[in-house]
Design an enzyme around this catalytic site. Structure first.
Site, PDB file in Angstrom:
ATOM      1  N   VAL A  20       0.868  -1.164   0.095  1.00  0.00           N
ATOM      2  CA  VAL A  20       0.204   0.034  -0.116  1.00  0.00           C
ATOM      3  C   VAL A  20       0.875   1.284  -0.169  1.00  0.00           C
ATOM      4  CG1 VAL A  20      -1.717   1.393   1.238  1.00  0.00           C
ATOM      5  CG2 VAL A  20      -1.822  -1.187   1.245  1.00  0.00           C
ATOM      6  N   LYS A 211     -12.249  -5.439  11.178  1.00  0.00           N
ATOM      7  CA  LYS A 211     -12.962  -4.550  10.454  1.00  0.00           C
ATOM      8  C   LYS A 211     -14.331  -4.480  11.131  1.00  0.00           C
ATOM      9  CE  LYS A 211     -10.004  -5.672   6.222  1.00  0.00           C
ATOM     10  NZ  LYS A 211      -9.902  -6.383   5.183  1.00  0.00           N
TER      11      LYS A 211
HETATM   12  N1  HSE Z   1      -5.935  -8.950   3.781  1.00  0.00           N
HETATM   13  C1  HSE Z   1      -6.921  -8.002   3.973  1.00  0.00           C
HETATM   14  C2  HSE Z   1      -7.964  -8.649   3.032  1.00  0.00           C
HETATM   15  C3  HSE Z   1      -6.260  -7.075   3.084  1.00  0.00           C
HETATM   16  O1  HSE Z   1      -7.756  -9.808   2.442  1.00  0.00           O
HETATM   17  O2  HSE Z   1      -8.981  -8.215   2.613  1.00  0.00           O
HETATM   18  C4  HSE Z   1      -7.163  -5.903   3.168  1.00  0.00           C
HETATM   19  O3  HSE Z   1      -7.539  -5.307   4.551  1.00  0.00           O
END
Ligand code: HSE
Length: 435
Positions: A20, A211
């Site tokens: 990123v 998340k």
């Molecule tokens: N490893 C995470 C995914 C990347 O596969 O969604 C983004 O947070």
């Protein structure tokens, strides 16, 4: 804080130059006019922190930009905006804290830090009159955080249902559609830069838990700590699960769900069966989707690329533009929500939904009746039974049972009792059906 009066460049310190970070650096170096046309002032990448300055990289930086000393960014009064794309809790959380205390605005893609320490860092940002934006922490390129904080802010939310890990969705899609093995699908996801440095975080559901913790906090304005979210990974799924699910009219997806129930918030991450005509069942590959149900807007679903350099860079640079645009005389803090500690998180034991159970049993008279009796005694009503794969030599068979809505606690209890039956060889799968 540095002087930010009009047209003085916004100097940026970038912490991290991985997948990123490389994308963010390239966007700042290759399209500065596009960015400054939107911010109304020049935006200048001043320093980039890396761990190993000698490592070859796919982005060419002008001389003098790279440093291995975080103080070159955190203690530089000319740097007013810090972008953190290192990931992981340590040392990133400390850097974020130091940057905010030094009066610098912060953009981060760090879901682990925002899930574990977001409320504390947001309060710190408020106290120092700076912004902390983190759109890239959830859903890569899909702007779900902005929607919850701004566009949909008038709503009280009932639920968040989502696919928010691109790596697992990529793996499950390959396993379902192309009958690819788990290991190959995972290595493909890693090659494409979707997976975390340690893919355990993806395949065991930690990434989705972080998340979901962030999304639930924003939707319900209450802190939903990662450790309060029930978590199951995808590593125990077998080809038969996909085959039976398909036959029954379902797809298998790793879902992250938080619902506001009467007794509190119920939050979970696990692979589940989703009816094939449900929108989430059609989200394939690295794509993510988040569906929220609000009191005014009803159901809103946002769909897009959830991982990888481009989508995550899009979210990071979007936040950066928003902050830079807002700087200068009379700048005001950007909208944000700091979730409160209010408790009231419900246990998975209280979940009520339909179940998909796959068992290996002895193939002889009366076996199904014994299992049906145990389920009945726990108040679980059977919706369907499939028996396809028998092994005449071993005199065993595989059965799949789906249930009507039942309480998780009783289903777990029934399976514990069933596992003790002499006629039950193995309980292969317990999956929830979410519709
Ligand atoms: N490893 C995470 C995914 C990347 O596969 O969604 C983004 O947070």
């Amino acid at each position: 804080m540095s002087d930010l009066s009009d047209n003085i460049p916004v100097n940026i310190g970038l912490l991290g130059l991985g997948v990123v970070g490389g994308g963010v650096a390239a966007a700042l170096l290759e399209q500065p006019e596009d960015i400054s046309a939107q911010t109304g002032r020049p935006v200048n990448l001043k320093k980039v922190l890396v761990r190993d300055a000698a490592r070859p990289r796919d982005v060419q930086l002008p001389d003098g930009l790279i440093t291995t000393n975080p103080e070159d960014i955190l203690a530089d009064p000319d740097i007013s905006l810090v972008v953190e794309v290192i990931g992981g809790e340590s040392p990133a959380a400390q850097y974020l804290q130091d940057a905010l205390k030094a009066g610098k605005h912060v953009v981060t893609a760090n879901k682990e830090v925002m899930a574990k320490r977001g409320p504390e860092l947001l309060s710190l940002a408020q106290r120092h009159n700076v912004n902390l934006l983190y759109e890239a922490s959830v859903g890569g390129g899909i702007p779900i955080i902005g929607c919850l904080v701004k566009e949909l802010a008038a709503n009280r939310f009932r639920s968040v249902r989502s696919i928010i890990n691109g790596t697992t969705n990529y793996i499950l899609t390959r396993m379902a559609n192309d009958h690819t093995g788990f290991a190959l699908a995972l290595s493909e996801a890693q090659e494409q830069g979707y997976a975390e440095a340690d893919p355990t975080n993806d395949i065991e559901g930690y990434d989705a838990v972080y998340k979901l913790s962030i999304l639930a906090g924003l939707a319900f304005h209450r802190r939903v700590p990662p450790e309060s979210i029930h978590r199951e990974g995808i590593t125990r799924l077998q080809p038969q699960d996909f085959r039976y699910a398909h036959e029954l009219g379902y797809a298998i997806k790793s879902l992250a769900i938080a619902t506001m129930e009467e007794g509190g918030i119920q939050a979970r991450v696990y692979p589940a069966l989703v009816p094939q005509d449900n929108m989430l069942a059609k989200v394939d590959g690295v794509y993510n989707a988040v569906e929220v149900e609000g009191s005014l807007c009803g159901r809103v679903l946002i769909h897009g690329r959830g991982a990888g350099r481009g989508p995550t860079t899009s979210a990071v640079v979007g936040d950066l533009i928003e902050i830079a645009r807002n700087l200068g005389a009379g700048s005001t803090p950007l909208p944000s929500i700091t979730p409160e500690d209010a408790g009231g998180i419900r246990s998975i034991d209280d979940l009520e939904c339909q179940y998909f159970l796959r068992l290996n049993i002895a193939d002889r008279p009366g076996v199904l009746a014994q299992i049906a009796r145990i389920l009945g005694e726990q108040n679980i009503s059977i919706a369907s039974v499939l028996q396809k794969d028998a092994n005449p030599e071993a005199q065993t068979a595989e059965i799949v049972i789906t249930t009507h809505p039942a309480r998780e606690l009783w289903v777990q209890k029934a399976l514990e009792l069933a596992a003790n039956l002499e006629v039950v060889q193995e309980i292969n799968s317990l999956l929830r059906i979410e519709d």
